[in-house]
Structure formats: C-alpha cells, structure tokens
Design a protein around this motif. Structure first.
Motif, short mmCIF file in Angstrom:
data_model
loop_
_atom_site.label_atom_id
_atom_site.label_comp_id
_atom_site.label_asym_id
_atom_site.label_seq_id
_atom_site.Cartn_x
_atom_site.Cartn_y
_atom_site.Cartn_z
N GLN A 149 0.83 -1.20 0.00
CA GLN A 149 0.00 0.00 0.00
C GLN A 149 0.86 1.25 0.00
OE1 GLN A 149 -3.07 -0.01 3.02
NE2 GLN A 149 -3.57 -2.17 2.68
N LEU A 150 0.21 2.40 -0.23
CA LEU A 150 0.90 3.68 -0.17
C LEU A 150 0.45 4.44 1.07
CD1 LEU A 150 1.71 6.14 -3.03
CD2 LEU A 150 0.79 7.01 -0.87
N THR A 151 1.40 4.79 1.89
CA THR A 151 1.14 5.60 3.08
C THR A 151 1.79 6.96 2.89
OG1 THR A 151 1.06 3.70 4.57
CG2 THR A 151 1.51 5.85 5.56
N SER B 290 -3.28 8.03 -1.56
CA SER B 290 -2.94 7.20 -0.40
C SER B 290 -3.97 6.13 -0.08
CB SER B 290 -2.77 8.07 0.85
OG SER B 290 -1.76 9.03 0.66
N ASP B 291 -3.47 4.99 0.38
CA ASP B 291 -4.29 4.00 1.08
C ASP B 291 -4.38 4.35 2.56
OD1 ASP B 291 -4.65 1.97 -1.14
OD2 ASP B 291 -2.46 2.06 -1.04
N GLN B 292 -3.33 5.02 3.06
CA GLN B 292 -3.28 5.40 4.47
C GLN B 292 -2.57 6.75 4.57
OE1 GLN B 292 -2.19 2.72 8.02
NE2 GLN B 292 -0.21 3.60 7.52
N ILE B 293 -3.11 7.63 5.39
CA ILE B 293 -2.49 8.94 5.63
C ILE B 293 -2.18 9.06 7.11
CG2 ILE B 293 -2.77 11.45 5.44
CD1 ILE B 293 -5.05 10.78 3.37
N ALA B 294 -0.92 9.32 7.42
CA ALA B 294 -0.50 9.55 8.80
C ALA B 294 -0.27 11.05 8.98
CB ALA B 294 0.77 8.78 9.13
N ILE B 295 -1.08 11.66 9.83
CA ILE B 295 -0.95 13.09 10.10
C ILE B 295 -0.03 13.27 11.29
CG2 ILE B 295 -2.17 15.21 10.69
CD1 ILE B 295 -4.63 14.04 9.33
N ILE C 180 -5.69 8.13 8.80
CA ILE C 180 -6.90 8.11 7.99
C ILE C 180 -6.69 7.11 6.86
CG2 ILE C 180 -8.38 9.48 6.45
CD1 ILE C 180 -7.59 11.93 8.13
N ARG C 181 -7.70 6.29 6.62
CA ARG C 181 -7.63 5.29 5.54
C ARG C 181 -8.78 5.51 4.57
NH1 ARG C 181 -6.03 2.48 10.18
NH2 ARG C 181 -3.95 1.59 10.03
#
Length: 266
Positions: free
Chosen positions: A46-48, A214-219, A231-232
């Motif tokens: 996946q892309l984070t 993104s598949d997943q976003i880390a803030i 957030i996914r």
C-alpha cells in the motif's frame, strides 16, 4: 522480538501484513527534539503518506526508515528485520532528482543494478522496461540537462523501481514540477501502486495529493513530532483515477484534514 517474525495486524476484519514498522522513534538534533516516541505501521503493498506542517519531521522519519539517519532511540523494522543502515530492500526517490549528470537516462536508471554487479545486458533490459513504464521511451540516450524537471523526476522514479526494492521511499517527489505534470504523476503513481506490489512511503505537503494517492495517511503533529491521526480513505478507490477528485468522500477527507492542520499554519 524475533528477527524473522511477520508483523501482521487486523484491519477492518482482514489480516494486513506490515512491510515497515517504526517503534517509539525519537530523534534529537542537539537541543532540538524532532521526533518523540513515534510509532507507525506501513501496510505491505500500500501507499502511506506522511502529512503535516513544515518542519514536523516527515523527511527525518523517512531518512530513518531508509537507514540514512540513526534515531536517538527506538527501532525500525522492514519485514520483521531491524534496520541498521541502508539496504537493498529500500529505495529512495529524492526531491531534487539526484541524477548523475554525466550519465545517460539508461545508465542513470540502471545505476543501482550496476552497483550490485548485475551484468550490463541484464541491467539495461530492466532499465529499458522501467523507462517505458514511466513514459520516457525514446529518451534512453539523453542526458539529465536535456530533460525537463518532470522528465528528470521520472528518471529518478524509474531508477528506484529498477532495483526492485520492496519499499519505495519518496520525499516530495512531485514538488518541483508544474501542476499539470504533478497531476499526471499522481495518476501514474496510482497505477504503479496497483501493478508493482511494492510498499510506498510518500512525503508530501499537499493535503489534496495525500488523499488522492494514499491508502493510508498519517498526520504528524508539529515538532516534536508524533502521529496525530491515521486516515484510511476507502470508498472512492474503485471509482477510477479520473473520478476521485469529484468524490464526496475525497472532498470530505480533504476538508477534515485541513480543519485539523489549519491551527498549525502561521
């Protein structure tokens, strides 16, 4: 922790294997505390995106994962093995392209394989494939100074793909190109995530870009950085790249992230 243990977590009822895990990472530059006890998992395939205010430690974390920086404390694992330095399981796509000015496109793309001792015919065949994949067929004999900024960034991406690393680390790779080229790159990146079966870790300052790719976003919070929220995005992924920006979930997530970050913008 066993060095060969597979890191598997449950997510939305499905088993997800993590390609990269950071555990309580802290990084100090003298008296400046850049990262504090930051823990984050990056699902395999996946892309984070790492997203947050300027100076919040996104690139620092990326370089620690790459093995280019040593954390003050904490550990990084790639496929269950501790990171102690750079390795062939990770490839870095730099913001400033980092191309060899004296080498052709073909040799630049093949350079990582050349360093590994791969035979010339084999490495050039691999390089030619990825040159085609990033849309640069016909430019194999050109030199970096003969290319536009967008084309040079494509060379950097092709070089990272050619070494066939399991994890691609991308430090704001599209920030130096115009908006039209950037949108095309984002579409191409979505296709690569689907076809390459690699794990992408992507640093960006753009909320819209992070949500789009993104598949997943880390803030990340401002320095000393920690993970504020994960957030996914899900609902719009199957609707096609051309429809994402009009999707209500996409727009809602963009607004939600902006609302959480706007207090940190001076």
């Amino acid at each position: 922790m066993s060095p060969t243990r597979k890191n598997v977590v449950e997510a939305s009822g499905f088993k997800v294997e993590n390609a990269v895990s950071t555990r309580k990472i802290s990084k100090n530059y003298g008296p400046v505390e850049a990262l504090r006890n930051l823990s984050l998992d990056f699902p395999k395939g996946q892309l984070t995106s790492l997203l947050g205010p300027s100076g919040c430690g996104k690139t620092t974390l990326l370089k620690i994962i790459a093995g280019l920086l040593e954390p003050t404390s904490g550990e990084v694992e790639v496929n269950g093995r501790a990171v102690t330095g750079p390795g062939p399981d990770r490839a870095f796509v730099f913001q400033d392209f980092a191309l060899l000015p004296w080498a052709s496109v073909l040799r630049n793309v093949a350079f990582g394989l050349e360093l590994r001792g791969v035979a010339k015919s084999e490495r050039e065949a691999v390089a030619e494939k990825y040159i085609r994949d990033v849309g640069l067929a016909g430019f194999e004999k050109n030199y970096p100074h003969e290319l536009s900024g967008g084309m040079r960034q494509r060379v950097g991406l092709a070089r990272a793909l050619a070494v066939d690393s399991e994890v691609l680390l991308m430090d704001e790779p599209f920030s130096a190109v115009d908006e039209q080229t950037r949108r095309k790159f984002q579409e191409d990146l979505l296709n690569l995530v689907q076809t390459e079966n690699k794990t992408f870790i992507f640093v960006t300052h753009s909320i819209e870009e992070a949500v789009y790719v993104s598949d997943q976003i880390a803030i990340l919070l401002p320095r000393p950085s920690r993970v504020s929220e994960i957030i996914r995005p899900a609902g719009f992924r199957s609707k096609g790249a051309e429809n994402i920006r009009r999707d209500l979930e996409y727009l809602d997530i963009v607004d939600r992230i902006w609302a959480s970050l706007r207090t940190y913008v001076e």
